[in-house]
Motif scaffolding. Structure first.
Motif, PDB file in Angstrom:
ATOM      1  N   GLU A 157       4.121  -4.799  -6.836  1.00  0.00           N
ATOM      2  CA  GLU A 157       4.346  -3.527  -7.517  1.00  0.00           C
ATOM      3  C   GLU A 157       3.216  -3.239  -8.499  1.00  0.00           C
ATOM      4  N   LYS A 201      11.142  -0.190  -7.277  1.00  0.00           N
ATOM      5  CA  LYS A 201      11.408  -1.578  -7.625  1.00  0.00           C
ATOM      6  C   LYS A 201      12.375  -2.184  -6.618  1.00  0.00           C
ATOM      7  N   ASP A 220       0.301  -2.093  -6.610  1.00  0.00           N
ATOM      8  CA  ASP A 220       0.546  -0.746  -6.101  1.00  0.00           C
ATOM      9  C   ASP A 220       0.227   0.324  -7.142  1.00  0.00           C
ATOM     10  N   GLU A 221       0.268  -0.040  -8.410  1.00  0.00           N
ATOM     11  CA  GLU A 221       0.006   0.919  -9.485  1.00  0.00           C
ATOM     12  C   GLU A 221      -1.484   1.120  -9.779  1.00  0.00           C
ATOM     13  N   ALA A 272       7.152  -8.346  -7.794  1.00  0.00           N
ATOM     14  CA  ALA A 272       6.691  -7.747  -9.052  1.00  0.00           C
ATOM     15  C   ALA A 272       5.168  -7.649  -9.057  1.00  0.00           C
TER      16      ALA A 272
END
Length: 64
Positions: free
Chosen positions: A41, A2, A44-45, A38
């Motif tokens: 991220e 993060k 990215d998951e 955010a």
């Protein structure tokens, strides 16, 4: 991982970009940057292990 835009990092970015922002602009931009991070991220998951590219990708061009 993060990453958040804190005051110190934002001041560095502002200096590097040679920006001179008003406090209100600074808060808006910091909020926007944090939302972008955010979202990145979240991307990215994603599990991309099931995606197979069978041939080389080609750029898409629009011909006029």
């Amino acid at each position: 991982m993060k990453i958040r835009i804190n005051d110190e990092l934002f001041e560095r970015l502002e200096r590097l970009a040679k920006l001179s922002l008003k406090p209100r602009e600074r808060e808006k931009l910091r909020k926007d940057l944090n939302e972008i991070l955010a979202y990145m991220e979240m991307l990215d998951e994603l599990d991309l292990s099931l995606i197979h590219i069978s041939e080389p990708t080609r750029p898409l061009y629009i011909s006029y």
